[in-house]
Design a protein around this motif. Sequence first.
Motif, PDB file in Angstrom:
ATOM      1  N   LEU A  96       0.850  -1.180   0.000  1.00 30.42           N
ATOM      2  CA  LEU A  96       0.000   0.000   0.000  1.00 30.42           C
ATOM      3  C   LEU A  96       0.887   1.231   0.000  1.00 30.42           C
ATOM      4  N   GLY A  97       0.660   2.136  -0.945  1.00 28.27           N
ATOM      5  CA  GLY A  97       1.465   3.342  -1.024  1.00 28.27           C
ATOM      6  C   GLY A  97       1.078   4.355   0.045  1.00 28.27           C
ATOM      7  N   LEU A  98       2.062   4.797   0.838  1.00 27.40           N
ATOM      8  CA  LEU A  98       1.833   5.786   1.887  1.00 27.40           C
ATOM      9  C   LEU A  98       2.865   6.899   1.774  1.00 27.40           C
ATOM     10  N   ALA A  99       2.480   8.105   2.173  1.00 25.25           N
ATOM     11  CA  ALA A  99       3.391   9.246   2.223  1.00 25.25           C
ATOM     12  C   ALA A  99       2.966  10.155   3.370  1.00 25.25           C
ATOM     13  N   ALA A 100       3.922  10.921   3.877  1.00 28.38           N
ATOM     14  CA  ALA A 100       3.616  11.849   4.967  1.00 28.38           C
ATOM     15  C   ALA A 100       2.691  12.950   4.455  1.00 28.38           C
ATOM     16  N   VAL A 101       1.760  13.385   5.297  1.00 30.42           N
ATOM     17  CA  VAL A 101       0.859  14.484   4.930  1.00 30.42           C
ATOM     18  C   VAL A 101       1.569  15.809   5.151  1.00 30.42           C
ATOM     19  N   ALA A 102       1.099  16.829   4.464  1.00 32.92           N
ATOM     20  CA  ALA A 102       1.669  18.158   4.638  1.00 32.92           C
ATOM     21  C   ALA A 102       1.494  18.598   6.096  1.00 32.92           C
ATOM     22  N   GLY A 103       2.540  19.132   6.673  1.00 34.36           N
ATOM     23  CA  GLY A 103       2.479  19.608   8.049  1.00 34.36           C
ATOM     24  C   GLY A 103       2.836  18.582   9.096  1.00 34.36           C
ATOM     25  N   ALA A 104       3.048  17.311   8.684  1.00 34.66           N
ATOM     26  CA  ALA A 104       3.435  16.294   9.673  1.00 34.66           C
ATOM     27  C   ALA A 104       4.819  16.606  10.217  1.00 34.66           C
ATOM     28  N   LYS A 105       4.990  16.362  11.492  1.00 31.80           N
ATOM     29  CA  LYS A 105       6.267  16.635  12.152  1.00 31.80           C
ATOM     30  C   LYS A 105       6.990  15.329  12.430  1.00 31.80           C
ATOM     31  N   ALA A 106       8.313  15.400  12.387  1.00 30.90           N
ATOM     32  CA  ALA A 106       9.142  14.215  12.598  1.00 30.90           C
ATOM     33  C   ALA A 106       8.817  13.560  13.934  1.00 30.90           C
ATOM     34  N   GLY A 107       8.616  12.269  13.902  1.00 31.17           N
ATOM     35  CA  GLY A 107       8.339  11.499  15.107  1.00 31.17           C
ATOM     36  C   GLY A 107       6.874  11.272  15.371  1.00 31.17           C
ATOM     37  N   GLU A 108       6.013  12.020  14.746  1.00 36.00           N
ATOM     38  CA  GLU A 108       4.581  11.782  14.946  1.00 36.00           C
ATOM     39  C   GLU A 108       4.217  10.414  14.387  1.00 36.00           C
ATOM     40  N   THR A 109       3.355   9.708  15.110  1.00 33.22           N
ATOM     41  CA  THR A 109       3.100   8.304  14.802  1.00 33.22           C
ATOM     42  C   THR A 109       1.613   8.043  14.663  1.00 33.22           C
ATOM     43  N   GLY A 110       1.267   7.326  13.605  1.00 33.18           N
ATOM     44  CA  GLY A 110      -0.090   6.837  13.415  1.00 33.18           C
ATOM     45  C   GLY A 110      -0.092   5.322  13.407  1.00 33.18           C
ATOM     46  N   VAL A 111      -1.273   4.743  13.243  1.00 34.09           N
ATOM     47  CA  VAL A 111      -1.408   3.287  13.261  1.00 34.09           C
ATOM     48  C   VAL A 111      -2.169   2.849  12.011  1.00 34.09           C
ATOM     49  N   LEU A 112      -1.598   1.890  11.305  1.00 33.62           N
ATOM     50  CA  LEU A 112      -2.275   1.267  10.168  1.00 33.62           C
ATOM     51  C   LEU A 112      -2.734  -0.118  10.614  1.00 33.62           C
ATOM     52  N   ARG A 113      -4.061  -0.319  10.570  1.00 33.37           N
ATOM     53  CA  ARG A 113      -4.629  -1.617  10.940  1.00 33.37           C
ATOM     54  C   ARG A 113      -5.051  -2.354   9.680  1.00 33.37           C
ATOM     55  N   TYR A 114      -4.973  -3.676   9.721  1.00 33.35           N
ATOM     56  CA  TYR A 114      -5.268  -4.447   8.519  1.00 33.35           C
ATOM     57  C   TYR A 114      -5.779  -5.828   8.906  1.00 33.35           C
ATOM     58  N   THR A 115      -6.545  -6.405   8.009  1.00 31.23           N
ATOM     59  CA  THR A 115      -7.119  -7.736   8.205  1.00 31.23           C
ATOM     60  C   THR A 115      -7.061  -8.489   6.879  1.00 31.23           C
ATOM     61  N   LEU A 116      -6.666  -9.751   6.931  1.00 29.03           N
ATOM     62  CA  LEU A 116      -6.725 -10.648   5.792  1.00 29.03           C
ATOM     63  C   LEU A 116      -7.741 -11.723   6.113  1.00 29.03           C
ATOM     64  N   ILE A 117      -8.740 -11.896   5.235  1.00 35.09           N
ATOM     65  CA  ILE A 117      -9.798 -12.875   5.477  1.00 35.09           C
ATOM     66  C   ILE A 117     -10.135 -13.570   4.169  1.00 35.09           C
ATOM     67  N   SER A 118     -10.303 -14.869   4.232  1.00 34.55           N
ATOM     68  CA  SER A 118     -10.692 -15.623   3.039  1.00 34.55           C
ATOM     69  C   SER A 118     -12.150 -15.349   2.729  1.00 34.55           C
ATOM     70  N   ASP A 119     -12.525 -15.514   1.456  1.00 34.20           N
ATOM     71  CA  ASP A 119     -13.905 -15.224   1.054  1.00 34.20           C
ATOM     72  C   ASP A 119     -14.903 -16.141   1.733  1.00 34.20           C
ATOM     73  N   ASP A 120     -14.475 -17.357   2.082  1.00 29.01           N
ATOM     74  CA  ASP A 120     -15.401 -18.261   2.759  1.00 29.01           C
ATOM     75  C   ASP A 120     -15.393 -18.080   4.274  1.00 29.01           C
TER      76      ASP A 120
END
Length: 573
Positions: free
Chosen positions: A201-225
């Motif tokens: 997944l392509g990610l980039a810092a947003v305008a105005g973000a400061k060094a060290g600021e941290t976010g969280v990316l959550r994700y789930t992998l699930i089979s269709d069944d």
Amino acid sequence: MAARSRLKHDAAAPPDVAVPAEKPTTATPYLTQLRIFPARHGKLPVLGRSLRITGGRRGLFRWVGSGETGGMSGMGSRGRWALVSVGVMVVVLGAVPSGGPAVADGGGRLVDVSDPVFYVPLGPATGQTPQDAAVRFRYTGDGSGGGRAGKVRFDVRGLAGVAEVTGVPDGCTGEKTPVVTCGQTISEGPEPYRADTVQQLGLAAVAGAKAGETGVLRYTLISDDGSLKGSGSLDVVAGSPRLLVSDTGPRTAERGEDLSIPLFVRNAGDVTARGLYLSLDPTEAMAIVGRAANCWYGKAQMYCVLPDIRIAPGQTVRIDPPLRVTPRPEAVDPLVSYAVGLGTEYVNRDPLPDYTRGKGAPLRATPAAAPDDVDFLDPSRAQFDVTVANTSDYAAIGADITGRVGSRVNVVVGYVNKGPGVPRDAAVKAVFTVPPGAKVVAPPYDPELDEEMLPQHCKTSDRDRTYVCELSDGLRKPQEFAFALRITGDDDRPGSVTVRRSGKAPEDPVSANDRAPVRLTVTGPAPATAATARSDTSPVVWAAAVGGTAVLLTAGLVLLRRRREAARTKDTP
């Protein structure tokens, strides 16, 4: 930070794994897969499509998916192991760590084995290139192979104010929404055909973000069944560490002398570097001294992991005690390569196959100021030449030629390095002087050199009387050059082969064998074959016959004329 504990498992007893070069199972776009196989024959792991290696024994590599997107990149020349080891250690994960929630399926489940931290650089001015985040799941059971259809869902709401989605692979939807969904094939093959399921997944810092600021990316992998499900999260940090390593410069050493390598590491990035790894890769003419407990040692290389070190932006640390190497008996001009990188966030601590963990005092990273004359290199890898006081005995290889005049004979000449020193790339020349009673009709020829538009090994500048043949002497075995000669006369004076050193070739203490004769023995004149007799005598015989016939014809005509004149005179009254 529970997510970060996923990689802190015991590195002392991982499974023995390697990655073969067979093609992975079919995957959806941007899916990168690895097959984990038992190591065989002491070979290093070979990475498949997930780590594409380009540029031959010399080591360009980058993480790619089937859509050629993103990932970690690097390049190496002679420091090939040091750099490739980064990629290898990323994917060769040992005992499966405990990740986020997973749903079992007949003994198998999906476990999150993603890197727990992902950095997004704060714009081009930092000198850092944005990469794609990648999440990885491993199936732990013995599935039927081939995989089953599923989806990866990214919840990006935790990235607000830190990072944003800049692009999604084919097969993904919702780029501008809080949840990005990507079609995926879940790899669940049995051992030894195990593969990780990877989504980028392509990610980039947003305008105005400061060094060290941290976010969280959550994700789930699930089979269709719904029978397989795994989930996890990773920290997304605005900014990125950028590690530089000190330049050692060329060194000199005596045979058997230990050589100390003082190393300094500086963080030129804008956030703290968490963990440090380093690798050392000398050519085989150098041996590594010492066995630190936080390092793993192969035949001629080593790598070390210091997971708990923290290097703040602008800070410099010194590696203690200094690394040490010593020349082996054959060392003349060895090369030593080394590299540093981030620690357990990007490099797992499981040892590579056929590497043994040391038992001595561990290496430490101590905050220290580097000397004023130390230069730092970016990227964080370096190499230096070592000149060892050593000698090499080069002996010429002559030949004996026997044949009749006109015959074609083959002759092999050259030289051999009798040691003890074996140069890595010193040029040595064999000068072949052709015997006066012969001439070269076919010099040595290598078609591969022509294909690569490179010059042949042997050259002449005096109409084939002398040839200079040159190779890079890297092996202690005969270097031979095959010529075809034709014996042109009964002059049996010998030719010769003379060895000449150039470049970094060491001193030769034995000069008596630097020259060898090429003896010519002529066993007789050219055979008088029927074809030769015709070509040699027919013109002469033909000329003689024609001349004789002409004389007889002329004499006959003269005699006939005289008789006619005599007859006319007799008949006249």
